[in-house]
Scaffold this active site. Structure first.
Site, PDB file in Angstrom:
ATOM      1  CG  HIS A  83     -23.474 -23.768   2.688  1.00 35.07           C
ATOM      2  ND1 HIS A  83     -23.463 -22.442   2.317  1.00 35.07           N
ATOM      3  CD2 HIS A  83     -23.586 -24.476   1.544  1.00 35.07           C
ATOM      4  CE1 HIS A  83     -23.559 -22.357   1.002  1.00 35.07           C
ATOM      5  NE2 HIS A  83     -23.634 -23.575   0.503  1.00 35.07           N
ATOM      6  CG  ASP A 219     -22.381 -19.780   4.283  1.00 35.82           C
ATOM      7  OD1 ASP A 219     -21.534 -20.623   4.647  1.00 35.82           O
ATOM      8  OD2 ASP A 219     -23.420 -20.090   3.677  1.00 35.82           O
ATOM      9  CB  SER A 627     -21.946 -22.847  -2.294  1.00 38.56           C
ATOM     10  OG  SER A 627     -23.245 -22.473  -1.996  1.00 38.56           O
TER      11      SER A 627
HETATM   12  N1  ARG Z   1     -29.020 -21.609   0.204  1.00 37.94           N
HETATM   13  C1  ARG Z   1     -27.594 -21.795   0.176  1.00 37.94           C
HETATM   14  C2  ARG Z   1     -27.248 -22.966  -0.757  1.00 37.94           C
HETATM   15  O1  ARG Z   1     -28.037 -23.382  -1.530  1.00 37.94           O
HETATM   16  C3  ARG Z   1     -27.074 -21.986   1.551  1.00 37.94           C
HETATM   17  C4  ARG Z   1     -27.396 -23.275   2.186  1.00 37.94           C
HETATM   18  C5  ARG Z   1     -26.851 -23.480   3.553  1.00 37.94           C
HETATM   19  N2  ARG Z   1     -27.614 -22.824   4.595  1.00 37.94           N
HETATM   20  C6  ARG Z   1     -28.716 -23.344   5.192  1.00 37.94           C
HETATM   21  N3  ARG Z   1     -29.365 -22.615   6.070  1.00 37.94           N
HETATM   22  N4  ARG Z   1     -29.168 -24.537   4.941  1.00 37.94           N
HETATM   23  O2  ARG Z   1     -26.427 -23.800  -0.575  1.00 37.94           O
HETATM   24  N1  GLU Z   2     -25.890 -22.126  -1.625  1.00 38.22           N
HETATM   25  C1  GLU Z   2     -25.750 -22.637  -2.937  1.00 38.22           C
HETATM   26  C2  GLU Z   2     -24.733 -23.755  -3.109  1.00 38.22           C
HETATM   27  O1  GLU Z   2     -24.637 -24.680  -2.395  1.00 38.22           O
HETATM   28  C3  GLU Z   2     -25.380 -21.532  -3.821  1.00 38.22           C
HETATM   29  C4  GLU Z   2     -26.517 -20.695  -3.943  1.00 38.22           C
HETATM   30  C5  GLU Z   2     -27.302 -20.993  -5.143  1.00 38.22           C
HETATM   31  O2  GLU Z   2     -27.838 -22.070  -5.367  1.00 38.22           O
HETATM   32  O3  GLU Z   2     -27.324 -20.015  -5.857  1.00 38.22           O
HETATM   33  O4  GLU Z   2     -24.038 -23.871  -4.057  1.00 38.22           O
END
Ligand code: ARG
Ligand code: GLU
Length: 696
Positions: A83, A219, A627
């Site tokens: 991502h 990921d 991330s």
């Molecule tokens: N929750 C994770 C973050 O905050 C992964 C985001 C990417 N994945 C998604 N399904 N949008 O970045």
């Molecule tokens: N998916 C998140 C990011 O873009 C990291 C997960 C979080 O926020 O802990 O950095």
């Protein structure tokens, strides 16, 4: 029975051992070093951060300003999340070469794809410059005067600090302006895409699984840093060579067990750990719900259109992911705050704080802070929401409004700086081109109808039929001519006529009022931080995340999200197959992966139980920006790739609770398994240094 009790006691003690916090890597000696050792680490503070010798920090790069990445070979191979590289993968994708859908693997250096604008930044050195930064700042100054003195001091510092010509510097505030650090950095700008799994692996489970466990997402994506002939940062050139890093992370093939030490090293973006209860209440009861509602309305439209058309799916992939991500996070944040009684607990803590003020004779100095917070927030709440609603509608979800917003800014700028007309026009053109690269007018009109009612009762969607902005050619035609002609045409455009008074109101009244009411809150928060450290000096204080390099540590650990439910610390490939829904846009599984599973063709990547681990959980305190951060074992090897948190634990941005806050990492063995067995990119495996720290 006795043993079980002992075991349970042991587990709770371990969980409540000192954890949480995002610490400054140059200040780990002493408390942090000891806590890490207590949690099982074999690393010294100097192994992690050292100015004179290479150390772990030399392998950690800030990826494009928003994510973290790490070097995993002596040829500058970079690992980050799928991502995080999503925008780049998308930009190389088309209906014919759909790298989002099918994945991408460069089988040799010359197949690696350059990415304009993408950069990775390393930290060379961190210096405490608090005294110099605050020189000449007095209590009598206004906030503006203080800031301008600090800015002047920072600029002077940056101008005189010893550094190489190709290095940069920045000064950042910590502990709400109670401390300042200077960073010497190196920024690499020739970063090429090396590999990415298909979305059905890299984004497996998509929004349904986002922010939750059990998780089965691979990921990850891979890039490579290229440098000039002297191994220094350089703009893209085909003559650049793979970067030789000062340090790269060896990869452990031994994985982790529950209770193992892990450390996450990266660039967390923003946290708010020292808010008063009244602020947490405002955020979770009013602010989050209003943002959630707007995004939900937009997503309904976008999701339906993406499902109906592959073209729309590719165009809106990044945008949809961005909108959905925070939407779901806020819901989880509210859940966690509620479940952990965070507001009540914070109030109890505030009673302790008030008592300490009394006992230490600090009441006169700091006794007004909490009552003042109550007063200020009462006055701030509604403008904060109104301003944010505008941003959600005009800048996050609806693209026509975003275009008119940029046009408005351009008009304002031209009126003030007519001599810079051509430059402003070029800026707007490139904005419009950027939006139109992935624009679909039907989707956008649907979004307009869905979100505008949250902001303005007058929803006149007929502007979509009349405006020039919805088509790139006609939008650019609007901008032909001199300043007078352009502004005249602009002010006759239906969408612009509709939006202009709303945008003007935003700048002239809404944002102005917000700034005016937010400033005293920020100032009070600074004072509160000082007061906390003075009144309760025995507490552990770490500075809120601010996009600078931090260390957080904990242990591999499952958790219980609710009564009678316990989540194991690790998920396996078996779970991918369990979740498999043929043809589904979230849970499809590539044929090749199913074949590997059926043949149990796992190479050296299975656990001792014969299964391939996919994700695991830890108590590391992370946030957005982490991330792509490496999860490092007790010996300094790479074992995991951080990419998410569990839903109930996303509140850790305001309230870290070791009982339910967990970060989610991809097991590095899953990454290797996909690269090797699924993609056949064995040359990448050969490039890495695979180690067995547990089998000595
Ligand atoms: N929750 C994770 C973050 O905050 C992964 C985001 C990417 N994945 C998604 N399904 N949008 O970045
Ligand atoms: N998916 C998140 C990011 O873009 C990291 C997960 C979080 O926020 O802990 O950095």
């Amino acid at each position: 029975m006795k043993f079980l009790k002992f075991l349970l006691l042991f587990i709770t003690i371990q969980v409540s051992a000192q954890q949480g916090g995002m610490w400054i890597p140059s200040l780990l000696e002493g408390m942090n070093e000891q806590e890490m050792i207590d949690l099982g680490s074999k690393l010294t503070a100097k192994d992690i951060y050292d100015v004179n010798n290479s150390s772990l920090k030399d392998a950690i790069g800030h990826f494009n300003g928003g994510c973290t990445s790490e070097v995993i070979s002596n040829k500058g191979l970079i690992l980050t999340n799928h991502h995080c590289g999503f925008g780049q993968i998308q930009s190389h994708s088309s209906l014919e070469n759909d790298y989002l859908k099918d994945g991408f693997w460069a089988m040799s250096l010359d197949e690696e794809l350059p990415n304009e604008g993408l950069f990775i930044e390393f930290i060379v050195r961190i210096e405490d410059v608090t005294t110099q930064a605050l020189a000449g700042v007095t209590d009598a100054m206004t906030e503006k005067e203080k800031q301008s003195t600090i800015d002047k001091n920072s600029n002077a510092l940056q101008a005189t600090v010893a550094k190489e010509t190709w290095q940069d510097t920045k000064v950042k505030s910590f502990y709400k302006g109670n401390q300042y650090f200077l960073f010497v950095t190196e920024r690499f700008e020739d970063i090429r895409l090396v590999g990415a799994p298909p979305s059905s692996i890299g984004k497996f489970g998509s929004d349904t699984d986002n922010w939750v466990f059990p998780r089965h997402t691979g990921d990850f994506s891979m890039f490579r840093i290229y440098a000039d002939a002297n191994n220094r940062p350089a703009k893209y050139s085909k003559d650049n060579k793979p970067y030789k890093p000062k340090h790269f992370l060896p990869v452990s093939l031994d994985g982790v067990e529950e209770g193992d030490f892990t450390m996450v090293f990266g660039f967390p973006g923003r946290t708010n750990e020292y808010l008063p209860a009244v602020a947490i209440e405002h955020i979770t009861k009013d602010y989050n719900p209003s943002n959630i509602a707007i995004r939900e309305a937009a997503l309904k439209v976008i999701d339906a259109n993406m499902k109906a058309s592959d073209e729309v799916r590719i165009k809106y992939a990044s945008k949809q992911a961005r909108i959905a991500n925070a939407w779901k996070k806020w819901i989880g944040e509210n859940l966690g705050i509620e479940k952990s009684n965070a507001v009540e607990n914070r109030r109890t803590f505030e009673t302790t704080f008030t008592k300490a003020l009394k006992e230490k004779g600090l009441e006169d100095k700091y006794g007004n802070i909490l009552p003042e917070f109550d007063k200020l927030y009462k006055d701030f709440a509604s403008i904060n929401i109104k301003r944010r609603n505008f941003i959600e509608v005009f800048l996050v979800t609806n693209e026509l409004m975003q275009m008119t917003f940029r046009a408005y800014q351009t008009e304002e700028f031209i009126n003030k700086n007519p001599e810079n007309f051509e430059k402003a026009k070029a800026g707007l053109i490139s904005r419009l081109q950027g939006i139109h690269k992935n624009y679909d007018v039907t989707v956008d009109k649907g979004v307009f109808n869905a979100v505008m009612p949250f902001y303005n009762k007058n929803i006149d969607a007929s502007i979509y039929e009349k405006t020039a902005f919805t088509n790139l050619e006609s939008a650019l035609a609007l901008l032909e001519g001199d300043a007078e002609q352009v502004l005249k045409k602009l002010n006759k455009d239906a969408a612009y006529i509709y939006a202009k008074p709303l945008i003007a109101e935003f700048f002239n009244s809404i944002d102005a009022e917000f700034q005016q009411k937010n400033e005293p809150i920020t100032a009070l928060q600074t004072e509160y931080m000082t007061a906390l450290m003075e009144a309760l000096p025995e507490e552990r204080y770490f500075p809120d995340a601010n996009g600078t390099l931090r260390v957080t540590y904990g242990q591999v650990r499952g958790y219980s999200p609710r009564d009678a439910v316990y989540y194991n610390h690790v998920s396996y490939l078996d779970g991918v197959i369990e979740k498999y829904v043929p043809g589904d846009y979230e849970f499809d599984v590539p044929q090749k992966l199913r074949d590997l599973y059926n043949a149990k063709d796992y190479g050296q990547y299975a656990d001792s139980n014969g299964k391939v681990p996919v994700c695991f959980l830890g108590t590391n305190h992370t946030t957005g920006g982490n991330s792509g951060s490496p999860a490092i074992d007790a010996h300094g090897n790479l074992v995991g790739l951080n990419f998410d948190r569990v839903w109930e634990g996303t509140m850790s941005d305001m309230n870290y609770d070791p009982e339910i806050c967990r970060n989610i990492m991809v097991d590095l063995r899953y990454v290797l398994f996909i690269v090797d067995k699924y993609a056949g990119a064995t040359h990448l495996i050969d490039e890495m240094k695979l180690v067995h720290p547990k089998k000595k």
